[in-house]
Scaffold this motif. Sequence first.
Motif, PDB file in Angstrom:
ATOM      1  N   SER A   7       0.831  -1.201   0.000  1.00  0.00           N
ATOM      2  CA  SER A   7       0.000   0.000   0.000  1.00  0.00           C
ATOM      3  C   SER A   7       0.868   1.254   0.000  1.00  0.00           C
ATOM      4  O   SER A   7       0.575   2.225  -0.717  1.00  0.00           O
ATOM      5  CB  SER A   7      -0.922  -0.009   1.220  1.00  0.00           C
ATOM      6  OG  SER A   7      -1.703   1.164   1.269  1.00  0.00           O
ATOM      7  N   GLU A  24       2.354   1.658  -3.504  1.00  0.00           N
ATOM      8  CA  GLU A  24       1.339   2.106  -4.464  1.00  0.00           C
ATOM      9  C   GLU A  24       0.982   3.573  -4.265  1.00  0.00           C
ATOM     10  O   GLU A  24       0.968   4.364  -5.218  1.00  0.00           O
ATOM     11  CB  GLU A  24       0.089   1.233  -4.342  1.00  0.00           C
ATOM     12  CG  GLU A  24      -1.022   1.599  -5.320  1.00  0.00           C
ATOM     13  CD  GLU A  24      -2.326   0.897  -5.001  1.00  0.00           C
ATOM     14  OE1 GLU A  24      -3.245   1.576  -4.507  1.00  0.00           O
ATOM     15  OE2 GLU A  24      -2.403  -0.322  -5.233  1.00  0.00           O
ATOM     16  N   THR A  25       0.693   3.966  -3.033  1.00  0.00           N
ATOM     17  CA  THR A  25       0.291   5.353  -2.775  1.00  0.00           C
ATOM     18  C   THR A  25       1.464   6.315  -2.981  1.00  0.00           C
ATOM     19  O   THR A  25       1.271   7.457  -3.447  1.00  0.00           O
ATOM     20  CB  THR A  25      -0.255   5.512  -1.347  1.00  0.00           C
ATOM     21  OG1 THR A  25       0.722   5.061  -0.404  1.00  0.00           O
ATOM     22  CG2 THR A  25      -1.538   4.714  -1.176  1.00  0.00           C
ATOM     23  N   ARG A  70       1.701   6.852  -6.645  1.00  0.00           N
ATOM     24  CA  ARG A  70       0.579   7.686  -7.078  1.00  0.00           C
ATOM     25  C   ARG A  70       0.877   9.165  -6.816  1.00  0.00           C
ATOM     26  O   ARG A  70       0.627  10.027  -7.679  1.00  0.00           O
ATOM     27  CB  ARG A  70      -0.693   7.255  -6.351  1.00  0.00           C
ATOM     28  CG  ARG A  70      -1.935   8.098  -6.645  1.00  0.00           C
ATOM     29  CD  ARG A  70      -2.492   7.830  -8.044  1.00  0.00           C
ATOM     30  NE  ARG A  70      -3.790   8.446  -8.220  1.00  0.00           N
ATOM     31  CZ  ARG A  70      -4.945   7.819  -8.051  1.00  0.00           C
ATOM     32  NH1 ARG A  70      -4.963   6.532  -7.683  1.00  0.00           N
ATOM     33  NH2 ARG A  70      -6.093   8.433  -8.256  1.00  0.00           N
ATOM     34  N   ARG A  71       1.439   9.456  -5.668  1.00  0.00           N
ATOM     35  CA  ARG A  71       1.781  10.849  -5.357  1.00  0.00           C
ATOM     36  C   ARG A  71       2.854  11.366  -6.315  1.00  0.00           C
ATOM     37  O   ARG A  71       2.752  12.479  -6.832  1.00  0.00           O
ATOM     38  CB  ARG A  71       2.277  10.952  -3.913  1.00  0.00           C
ATOM     39  CG  ARG A  71       2.722  12.357  -3.520  1.00  0.00           C
ATOM     40  CD  ARG A  71       3.255  12.401  -2.105  1.00  0.00           C
ATOM     41  NE  ARG A  71       4.363  11.483  -1.899  1.00  0.00           N
ATOM     42  CZ  ARG A  71       5.633  11.727  -2.289  1.00  0.00           C
ATOM     43  NH1 ARG A  71       5.917  12.867  -2.920  1.00  0.00           N
ATOM     44  NH2 ARG A  71       6.577  10.849  -2.046  1.00  0.00           N
ATOM     45  N   TYR A 105       3.479   2.590 -11.657  1.00  0.00           N
ATOM     46  CA  TYR A 105       2.234   2.552 -10.885  1.00  0.00           C
ATOM     47  C   TYR A 105       1.338   1.418 -11.374  1.00  0.00           C
ATOM     48  O   TYR A 105       0.698   0.724 -10.564  1.00  0.00           O
ATOM     49  CB  TYR A 105       1.511   3.894 -11.015  1.00  0.00           C
ATOM     50  CG  TYR A 105       0.237   3.986 -10.206  1.00  0.00           C
ATOM     51  CD1 TYR A 105       0.280   4.001  -8.818  1.00  0.00           C
ATOM     52  CD2 TYR A 105      -1.002   4.064 -10.830  1.00  0.00           C
ATOM     53  CE1 TYR A 105      -0.885   4.085  -8.061  1.00  0.00           C
ATOM     54  CE2 TYR A 105      -2.172   4.149 -10.091  1.00  0.00           C
ATOM     55  CZ  TYR A 105      -2.107   4.157  -8.704  1.00  0.00           C
ATOM     56  OH  TYR A 105      -3.261   4.234  -7.963  1.00  0.00           O
TER      57      TYR A 105
END
Length: 846
Positions: A625, A628-629, A632-633, A652
Amino acid sequence: MPGTNLTRAEAAERAALIDVRHYAVELDLTVSETEFASTTVVTFSSREAGASTFADLVDGRDVRAWLNGTELDAAAYADQRLALDGLEADNELRVTARLPYSRTGEGLHRFVDPADGRVYLYTQFEVPDARRVYTTFEQPDLKATFTFTVDAPAGWTVISNAATPEPTEVRSGVERWSFAETKRMSTYITALVAGEYDVVTDAYKGDYEEIPLAILVRRSLREFLDADEILEVTKQGFAFFEDAFAMGYPFGKYDQAFVPEYNMGAMENAGAVTFRDEYIFRSRQTHAAYESRANTILHEMAHMWFGDLVTMKWWDDLWLNESFAEWASHYAEAKATRYTGVWTGFTNQRKNWAYRQDQLPSTHPIAADNYDLHAVEANFDGITYAKGASTLKQLVAWVGEEDFLAGLRAYFTKYAYGNTELADLLAELEEASGRDLHAWAQEWLQTSGVNTLRPAFQVDADGRFTAFAVEQTAAADYPTLRRHRIAIGLYDRTADGLVRRHRVETDITGASTPIPELLGETQPDLVLLNDDDLTYAKIRLDDRSLETLRSSIATIDSSLARALCWGSSWDMLRDAEVGARTFVEIVLAGVGTESDLTAVQSLLRQGLSAVTQYAAPQHRDALASRWETGLRRLLTDAVPGSDHQLALTRGYAAAARSDDAVAMLRGLLDGSLVLDGLTVDTDLRWTLVTALARTGAYGDAEIDAELERDRTIAGQEHAAGARAIRPDADAKAAAWDAVVVRDDLPNETQRSIATSFQVGGQAEVLAPYVARYLETAETVIEKGVWRASTILESMFPRANPSAETLATVDAWLATADIDPTTRRYVSEGRADLARALAAQERDAQG
């Protein structure tokens, strides 16, 4: 029975007996869609009247042979060899045969383009596959001249090693290309490319003879061909190498053919180089892709002198052939093209490949003991290429750049069109430089393993070094401690980022080397051993330095220094000295602004591996997690239209697990979500489709719909990989059948499936394939080296490491009666499993 193998001893015995003068090869490519006709007339001499030897021909049908006018008995051709008895002083061997077109990328490969039905052929002969197209004495030291005569459909393009002649009609719809005689060369660098290729021509005009240039490409890829860029690098390469070597290009003309379903990156056929046609980019690529292609172009060009003009006597010196081209391509690219940062890319990617290979149980000296062809084929690896190039880079520094080039010039002049051994090159370098290279060769070329360098120091109450040494260790099985020339950089946090305050360059010997020059220096925020990447060794970071990188790696102003930090962090993760969570934080701290796009691509792969393979099971979901996050940022913050935006989109997609991530990928595909500056083109669409298939969000219907948009061979390969990557038992069963059982799929389609089979997080559906893999491994070598290596390497059960799988593999290795090549690949997979489990234990500690 020898089959397709050949030992070094057999080759030496044959070379001591015969000299080969000339091959006249006639090929008829109009026989059928599955076979071609081959006629070979080879003239050679024998040093012993009445002696016996053999010629090589693989998979011949309807073989007839005449030696000095007398037809041989049919039984003379057996087990891929043609027995030749009663040799005379001068001999002529004539052989006719029908031979099969290849779908495996070996010999003469035939491809029908699904985009338009056009036919394309090309040869791939290294290491021993010219014998799949004509009758040969298949070893590099039996050089000869060649004339090729080719009958092919009218209107085709046909090239070989000599300049392309005008064809003549021989019958309705069939033309004949009669090529002039070549210079002396080895069989493995002869070539034929034929089919409905489009051709772009040009010429290079330098200080020697003008060189006609041509680029060949499939018609369905013609619109994507950036010929100007390719030709610019080609001309820059010729200008650089002809000047550096003080010798004109030796083979007249220079064709570069971009061919489909290719096993390798490229091949240095004399005057007729072949490349994977994935180098013709259908979609937008990052700077790293163009830098890599330029490097490959220059790598093959360097071989024209080192490998083609002067060739190794036997494959023991394969490393020298490839290592030289690897070094020379980076050297030329940095000095002669716009890709001036290529040595950073070398550190970020190629040296990491070497470090990994050098720590596997299959490690070997750079100068490997290639006792037969099977050993040769297994040793096209990171040691042969990247470790060897790293040591040559050191050798250049040791003897001096000008003396190194002077030695090369003498070497090329003295041995032109001949064969050599390592000692011949070292003799010329010693003569030019005045240095004794015997000890260097023993230390670096004839031993295995990579050393680790670690800082050991003490500081006083004021934070100044009161003791500083560099400690050197080696693996227990390969205990050589080498001499290293290194720099040590001290970096401080400043308003301008992490800046090098002080640098010391020194020699490292033995287990511990004191560095008195650093006594009294204030301990910096980062101590960087091997600064400027002067040697080949793993380096370690002390605790303070490691903590500095967690927040500040992006602020180091030198891309090469960052590359060394990236590499050290990755090594420490793989060696269970740093936890996966720490490594992920370091990557997220710097990958978004890293200027070297080669590093960006490598780091995104490594970060995902940290999550899926090296994270402790109890931490894996949380780390996935975070990864992934974090991506994304970074993607959201990326400059619109930048290379980073494209690379981070790909990263991503590979990391996507959550419902939110899946929804984003769907949105990018259907256009409901638009990222400013990001073009979702053909290749990126396949990246997104494959990612959605991996999560189970896409199935056959969605993959079929995407394939309708891209009915090319690339589309078919992408679709095959997307089907195999699904977390579904039926999908895995179909993939296994396609790669392991069936033999009607072409090599690149099988490879796409195989590399998509083992996926982290799919342990349950992959569990049955541990036993099936080991059962298959017992006989897979019968499928041939290329196909067997794809299965053994790509389908090994390493994606979901467990102690149970490791124990199962260990038990099998202890009892299995298998060939050395199979044992090598399985042992390498086993080592990866053990390394991942050790890293997981380290990550569990916090």
